[in-house]
Design a protein around this motif. Structure first.
Motif, PDB file in Angstrom:
ATOM      1  N   LYS A 438       0.854  -1.189   0.000  1.00  0.00           N
ATOM      2  CA  LYS A 438       0.000   0.000   0.000  1.00  0.00           C
ATOM      3  C   LYS A 438       0.887   1.236   0.000  1.00  0.00           C
ATOM      4  O   LYS A 438       1.757   1.386   0.855  1.00  0.00           O
ATOM      5  N   LEU A 439       0.664   2.106  -0.976  1.00  0.00           N
ATOM      6  CA  LEU A 439       1.516   3.278  -1.160  1.00  0.00           C
ATOM      7  C   LEU A 439       0.645   4.531  -1.168  1.00  0.00           C
ATOM      8  O   LEU A 439      -0.324   4.631  -1.927  1.00  0.00           O
ATOM      9  N   GLY A 443      -1.052  14.254  -3.013  1.00  0.00           N
ATOM     10  CA  GLY A 443      -0.940  15.174  -4.136  1.00  0.00           C
ATOM     11  C   GLY A 443      -0.609  14.518  -5.452  1.00  0.00           C
ATOM     12  O   GLY A 443      -0.472  15.203  -6.474  1.00  0.00           O
ATOM     13  N   ARG A 444      -0.462  13.207  -5.471  1.00  0.00           N
ATOM     14  CA  ARG A 444      -0.132  12.500  -6.714  1.00  0.00           C
ATOM     15  C   ARG A 444      -1.019  11.268  -6.883  1.00  0.00           C
ATOM     16  O   ARG A 444      -1.422  10.654  -5.912  1.00  0.00           O
ATOM     17  N   ARG A 445      -1.273  10.928  -8.125  1.00  0.00           N
ATOM     18  CA  ARG A 445      -1.994   9.707  -8.452  1.00  0.00           C
ATOM     19  C   ARG A 445      -1.051   8.747  -9.160  1.00  0.00           C
ATOM     20  O   ARG A 445      -0.152   9.155  -9.898  1.00  0.00           O
ATOM     21  N   VAL A 446      -1.247   7.474  -8.951  1.00  0.00           N
ATOM     22  CA  VAL A 446      -0.441   6.458  -9.638  1.00  0.00           C
ATOM     23  C   VAL A 446      -0.952   6.305 -11.064  1.00  0.00           C
ATOM     24  O   VAL A 446      -2.153   6.152 -11.298  1.00  0.00           O
ATOM     25  N   GLN A 462      -6.848   1.685  -6.678  1.00  0.00           N
ATOM     26  CA  GLN A 462      -6.706   2.961  -5.988  1.00  0.00           C
ATOM     27  C   GLN A 462      -7.894   3.200  -5.084  1.00  0.00           C
ATOM     28  O   GLN A 462      -9.037   3.019  -5.470  1.00  0.00           O
ATOM     29  N   THR A 463      -7.601   3.560  -3.849  1.00  0.00           N
ATOM     30  CA  THR A 463      -8.626   4.001  -2.930  1.00  0.00           C
ATOM     31  C   THR A 463      -8.583   5.530  -2.899  1.00  0.00           C
ATOM     32  O   THR A 463      -7.877   6.153  -3.695  1.00  0.00           O
ATOM     33  N   GLU A 464      -9.300   6.109  -1.987  1.00  0.00           N
ATOM     34  CA  GLU A 464      -9.348   7.566  -1.928  1.00  0.00           C
ATOM     35  C   GLU A 464      -7.989   8.183  -1.662  1.00  0.00           C
ATOM     36  O   GLU A 464      -7.657   9.247  -2.192  1.00  0.00           O
ATOM     37  N   VAL A 468      -2.971   0.351  -3.957  1.00  0.00           N
ATOM     38  CA  VAL A 468      -2.653  -0.974  -3.449  1.00  0.00           C
ATOM     39  C   VAL A 468      -2.132  -1.815  -4.609  1.00  0.00           C
ATOM     40  O   VAL A 468      -2.804  -1.968  -5.632  1.00  0.00           O
ATOM     41  N   ILE A 469      -0.924  -2.330  -4.452  1.00  0.00           N
ATOM     42  CA  ILE A 469      -0.242  -3.090  -5.499  1.00  0.00           C
ATOM     43  C   ILE A 469      -0.075  -4.525  -5.017  1.00  0.00           C
ATOM     44  O   ILE A 469       0.449  -4.762  -3.923  1.00  0.00           O
ATOM     45  N   ASP A 470      -0.512  -5.475  -5.815  1.00  0.00           N
ATOM     46  CA  ASP A 470      -0.359  -6.889  -5.489  1.00  0.00           C
ATOM     47  C   ASP A 470       0.841  -7.455  -6.228  1.00  0.00           C
ATOM     48  O   ASP A 470       0.942  -7.352  -7.458  1.00  0.00           O
ATOM     49  N   ILE A 471       1.760  -8.051  -5.464  1.00  0.00           N
ATOM     50  CA  ILE A 471       2.979  -8.634  -6.028  1.00  0.00           C
ATOM     51  C   ILE A 471       2.868 -10.150  -5.882  1.00  0.00           C
ATOM     52  O   ILE A 471       2.966 -10.672  -4.762  1.00  0.00           O
TER      53      ILE A 471
END
Length: 490
Positions: A438-439, A443-446, A462-464, A468-471
């Motif tokens: 979870k990152l 101020g930035r969006r992935v 993406q949440t609010e 969340v990245i699944d590896i």
């Protein structure tokens, strides 16, 4: 020539003085002949002065050797390359430090190689923490009898080539700083932070200026740190501006610390305790997260008996020894707790301005060094979470031996993951599966996630306020390229 004020100290420092003087002469000779020639000097995690080195060199290098020939009981800590590189990177304005790793399990066995799994893990820490790898081999490819060495080096170099262009000019993205005192306490904190996948930078005491501190949300002061008047003022300003300082041990025995930590003058250092416990106090205790099912946490060692001021909250207290150490295994009548609760603090939190001070009047780092119990790692992680609050940038599925670092540059963030899970020296690399990362980047969006080493895209949601990245699988080393774009939130 006048006699030194302290002949004993002068004699003790004589070898380092000779080296420094010789390096100075060599450096000036080289620069006088060919200024473009670069000079490289070693630095060490211990008993070294980084700034003395920088006066007579262009490049710093360190040699965190994985010496296995001294026996399993003296095996180097798994974080040695990581911490060595972090120390070198603490010096701003110079290139990334070089990390030298020799291929052998010790100089007495220099004609054979480290176990490949151990070697690959050790090497990977250098670039993953922001250093430049420098291989050290005995012989040339045609004369090296252990061809596993060449296979491991070639594989690591291929991975570095994929990551290096993105690391060029990237800066660490850490919210935590560890004051490096080069003692066992600092080692314990480093071990805990790395094993809990908490990105951190290393700072020397002289680097802990208001300007440098302002970029961190939490600062760890290991046991044994002497507090100068200037440092005390810097820490007070740091907390007032929103930072949290975490201290431990007998810090409150120092009047300068007492004012900051929120304890009264009436304190005393106690004797070594065994068969004792830490008990959490109050509801919604931030230090008890993940430990709700246990009321006691193991405690051993010295305690500083501090009395909190009115503004200081007590988060944990001492349960004193229930029996002498030689009797703890005696029949049941010796197993009951004669005293189940005291008002002797073991964790105190004092708000200060927008930040505050968290104080453990015992050696949490010592517990980590000696016992490596999960409860103590969790306690450390909770202390960091209390300090970071809702501003915490990253969290990942926790595994002992997993290392995580963050770097940023322009419109992307790099997430390095290095897998050292298993008993060392590693005989095999044990893959980690189904990691969730979870990152949060205010101020930035992935805009996309890619594995640089595996060379494929990763799905993310993406949440609010976070991505969340699944590896699905981590072998040894992976670097995630997280591209970002401006936005109100992730």
């Amino acid at each position: 020539m006048p006699l030194p004020a302290d002949p004993a100290a002068f004699a003790a420092d004589w070898p380092s003085t000779c080296i420094r003087d010789n390096m100075d002469k060599m450096y000036r000779f080289i620069k006088g002949k060919k200024p473009e020639v670069q000079m490289i000097l070693y630095y060490n995690l211990y008993k070294d002065n980084l700034y003395d080195r920088l006066e007579t060199t262009d490049l710093l290098c360190t040699e965190p050797q994985d010496v296995l020939s001294e026996g399993h009981r003296r095996i180097p800590e798994f974080w040695k390359p990581a911490l060595s590189i972090k120390l070198g990177r603490s010096a701003h304005g110079v290139p990334a430090p070089l990390g030298i790793v020799h291929s052998s399990p010790g100089m007495e066995w220099r004609h054979t190689g480290l176990p490949p799994a151990e070697y690959r893990f050790w090497l990977s820490q250098i670039p993953a923490h922001g250093g430049s790898i420098w291989h050290s081999l005995t012989g040339i490819p045609e004369t090296i009898g252990d061809k596993r060495i060449l296979e491991t080096v070639a594989a690591l170099n291929r991975d570095v080539a994929k990551v290096e262009p993105y690391m060029d000019g990237a800066e660490t993205l850490a919210q935590v700083a560890l004051l490096w005192t080069a003692n066992a306490a600092a080692e314990g904190w480093a071990d805990g932070l790395i094993n809990r996948q908490i990105p951190f930078d290393v700072l020397l005491e002289e680097q802990a200026t208001p300007e440098r501190l302002s970029r961190y949300k939490a600062l760890i002061a290991p046991e044994g740190l002497a507090l100068t008047e200037g440092m005390a003022a810097a820490l007070a300003s740091y907390a007032a501006a929103g930072g949290h300082v975490i201290a431990e041990g007998d810090a409150a025995d120092d009047p300068a610390w007492r004012d900051l930590l929120g304890v009264r003058d009436q304190g005393a250092a106690g004797e070594l305790l065994s068969a004792a416990y830490l008990r959490f106090e109050g509801t919604d205790n931030p230090l008890q997260v993940g430990l709700e099912q246990t009321e006691l946490v193991a405690l051993r060692g010295a305690v500083y008996y501090a009395q909190p001021t009115a503004e200081t909250r007590v988060l944990a207290t001492l349960v004193p020894p229930f029996a002498p150490l030689e009797c703890v295994g005696a029949p049941p009548e010796r197993a009951s707790l004669p005293v189940i609760r005291t008002d002797l603090p073991l964790a105190l939190h004092r708000p200060s301005g927008l930040g505050g001070f968290l104080y453990f009047p015992f050696s949490l780092s010592g517990m980590l060094n000696e016992f490596k119990l999960g409860e103590h790692y969790q306690l450390l992680a909770n202390a960091i979470d209390l300090s970071l609050g809702e501003d915490k940038l990253v969290e990942v599925t926790n595994y002992q031996g997993l290392q995580l670092t963050l770097f940023e540059r322009d419109d992307y963030v790099l997430v390095h993951l290095v897998n050292g899970a298993g008993r060392r020296p590693l005989a095999t690399n044990l893959p980690l599966h189904d990691l969730s990362l979870k990152l949060r980047l205010p101020g930035r969006r992935v805009a996309g996630v890619r594995r640089l080493i595996a060379e494929d895209a990763l799905p993310y949601s993406q949440t609010e306020d976070a991505a969340v990245i699944d590896i699905p699988k981590l072998e040894v080393w992976e670097c995630l390229l997280v591209r970002t774009e401006a936005g109100d939130s992730i």
